[in-house]
Design an enzyme around this catalytic site. Structure first.
Site, PDB file in Angstrom:
ATOM      1  N   ASN A 108       2.829  66.110  34.297  1.00 19.13           N
ATOM      2  CA  ASN A 108       3.487  66.838  35.367  1.00 19.13           C
ATOM      3  C   ASN A 108       3.033  68.493  35.045  1.00 19.13           C
ATOM      4  O   ASN A 108       3.002  69.001  33.704  1.00 19.13           O
ATOM      5  CB  ASN A 108       4.901  67.108  35.305  1.00 19.13           C
ATOM      6  CG  ASN A 108       5.351  67.984  36.224  1.00 19.13           C
ATOM      7  OD1 ASN A 108       4.768  68.047  37.619  1.00 19.13           O
ATOM      8  ND2 ASN A 108       6.383  68.491  36.386  1.00 19.13           N
ATOM      9  N   HIS A 110       4.148  72.377  35.821  1.00 19.74           N
ATOM     10  CA  HIS A 110       5.285  72.983  36.318  1.00 19.74           C
ATOM     11  C   HIS A 110       5.193  74.592  36.188  1.00 19.74           C
ATOM     12  O   HIS A 110       4.529  75.161  35.353  1.00 19.74           O
ATOM     13  CB  HIS A 110       6.405  72.579  35.369  1.00 19.74           C
ATOM     14  CG  HIS A 110       7.698  73.596  35.822  1.00 19.74           C
ATOM     15  ND1 HIS A 110       8.433  73.018  36.995  1.00 19.74           N
ATOM     16  CD2 HIS A 110       8.501  74.486  35.671  1.00 19.74           C
ATOM     17  CE1 HIS A 110       9.414  73.789  37.130  1.00 19.74           C
ATOM     18  NE2 HIS A 110       9.273  74.662  36.137  1.00 19.74           N
ATOM     19  N   SER A 137       3.193  75.275  32.675  1.00 15.13           N
ATOM     20  CA  SER A 137       3.036  74.255  31.651  1.00 15.13           C
ATOM     21  C   SER A 137       2.891  72.826  32.110  1.00 15.13           C
ATOM     22  O   SER A 137       2.974  72.846  33.231  1.00 15.13           O
ATOM     23  CB  SER A 137       4.485  74.130  30.934  1.00 15.13           C
ATOM     24  OG  SER A 137       5.060  75.458  30.746  1.00 15.13           O
ATOM     25  N   ASP A 146      11.691  68.356  34.215  1.00 20.78           N
ATOM     26  CA  ASP A 146      10.810  69.418  33.791  1.00 20.78           C
ATOM     27  C   ASP A 146      11.088  69.563  32.115  1.00 20.78           C
ATOM     28  O   ASP A 146      11.066  70.625  31.682  1.00 20.78           O
ATOM     29  CB  ASP A 146      11.038  70.642  34.525  1.00 20.78           C
ATOM     30  CG  ASP A 146      10.787  70.598  36.051  1.00 20.78           C
ATOM     31  OD1 ASP A 146       9.906  69.794  36.270  1.00 20.78           O
ATOM     32  OD2 ASP A 146      11.415  71.244  36.633  1.00 20.78           O
TER      33      ASP A 146
HETATM   34  C1  GAR Z   1       2.081  74.244  41.916  1.00 22.41           C
HETATM   35  O1  GAR Z   1       2.295  75.647  41.786  1.00 22.41           O
HETATM   36  C2  GAR Z   1       2.936  73.364  40.947  1.00 22.41           C
HETATM   37  O2  GAR Z   1       3.060  73.755  39.717  1.00 22.41           O
HETATM   38  C3  GAR Z   1       4.032  73.212  41.792  1.00 22.41           C
HETATM   39  O3  GAR Z   1       3.928  72.977  42.910  1.00 22.41           O
HETATM   40  C4  GAR Z   1       2.401  73.795  43.357  1.00 22.41           C
HETATM   41  C5  GAR Z   1       1.721  72.756  44.112  1.00 22.41           C
HETATM   42  O4  GAR Z   1       0.665  73.196  44.551  1.00 22.41           O
HETATM   43  N1  GAR Z   1       4.869  72.186  41.010  1.00 22.41           N
HETATM   44  C6  GAR Z   1       6.217  72.321  41.097  1.00 22.41           C
HETATM   45  O5  GAR Z   1       7.021  73.065  41.742  1.00 22.41           O
HETATM   46  C7  GAR Z   1       6.964  70.951  40.457  1.00 22.41           C
HETATM   47  N2  GAR Z   1       8.369  71.129  40.668  1.00 22.41           N
HETATM   48  P1  GAR Z   1      -0.828  72.375  44.841  1.00 22.41           P
HETATM   49  O6  GAR Z   1      -0.218  71.311  46.012  1.00 22.41           O
HETATM   50  O7  GAR Z   1      -1.728  73.173  45.579  1.00 22.41           O
HETATM   51  O8  GAR Z   1      -1.350  71.807  43.704  1.00 22.41           O
END
Ligand code: GAR
Length: 211
Positions: A108, A110, A137, A146
């Site tokens: 994952n 985060h 991370s 997480d």
């Molecule tokens: C990213 O910033 C990722 O780290 C976050 O959502 C966004 C997705 O963007 N993930 C979380 O918050 C997980 N809890 P993307 O769809 O453009 O990759």
């Protein structure tokens, strides 16, 4: 090559960064599926435009029955037979049963320097706390939210006058460097973490791709 399934909920900019790197001939992995909990996710159209198999299981008809939703996710994943699953902006909490099924094979990304700021609104919380640095991370997924062994981190500076949006964009630029670097290493069987420093070149990523 290792088979990689990517799970998304939104725009899928991290998914695109992973697909782009896996398109290189020397990569130890190849995508076998992009799976979303939202059939309308922009990332689904982006993946199929690149010739990658896509599938979706809306969580909505399952209501509070997470186990039934996850059984359906598992069925779709098993049909694609992945060696590795990358959560990339997948915004549904996964239960212990699902996580255990794939443990050791599920990653994952985060948007914080874990163990700081698990959960949501990480950028606003880092600003509120007056952090001088922030980042992202990649970790192995374990049943705690997480949590799990860190496979890589990238740091960014917090700048005077930063808004949550400006900070999120700076972090997202680093996510697009970090996740492909970690997947490459992990797919080659190497679990040593990747540490990236801010190089200043990824200040203004295409925010549109984040959806
Ligand atoms: C990213 O910033 C990722 O780290 C976050 O959502 C966004 C997705 O963007 N993930 C979380 O918050 C997980 N809890 P993307 O769809 O453009 O990759």
């Amino acid at each position: 090559k290792k088979r990689v399934a990517i799970m998304i909920s939104g725009g899928g900019s991290n998914m695109l960064a992973l697909l782009e790197d896996m398109a290189r001939p020397d990569h130890p992995a190849a995508p076998c599926l992009v799976l979303s909990n939202d059939p309308g996710a922009a990332g689904i159209a982006r993946a199929s435009a690149r010739g990658v198999a896509t599938d979706a299981v809306s969580h909505k008809p399952f209501g509070k029955d997470r186990a039934a939703f996850e059984a359906e996710l598992t069925a779709r994943l098993e049909a694609a037979n992945p060696d590795i699953i990358c959560l990339a902006g997948f915004m549904r909490v996964l239960t212990e049963g699902f996580v255990t099924r794939w443990q050791g094979r599920m990653l994952n990304i985060h948007p914080s320097l874990l163990p700081k700021y698990r959960g949501l609104h990480t950028h606003a919380r880092a600003l509120e706390a007056g952090e001088a640095e922030h980042g992202c991370s990649v970790h192995e997924v374990t049943p705690e939210l997480d949590d799990g062994p860190i496979l890589g981190q990238a740091r960014v500076p917090v700048r005077a006058g930063d808004t949550a949006e400006a900070l999120a964009a700076r972090v997202l630029g680093q996510e697009h460097r970090l996740y492909p670097a970690v997947l490459r290493r992990f797919a080659a069987g190497d679990r040593r973490p990747v540490w990236l420093d801010f190089d200043g070149r990824h200040e203004a990523p295409e925010r549109g791709a984040a959806g």
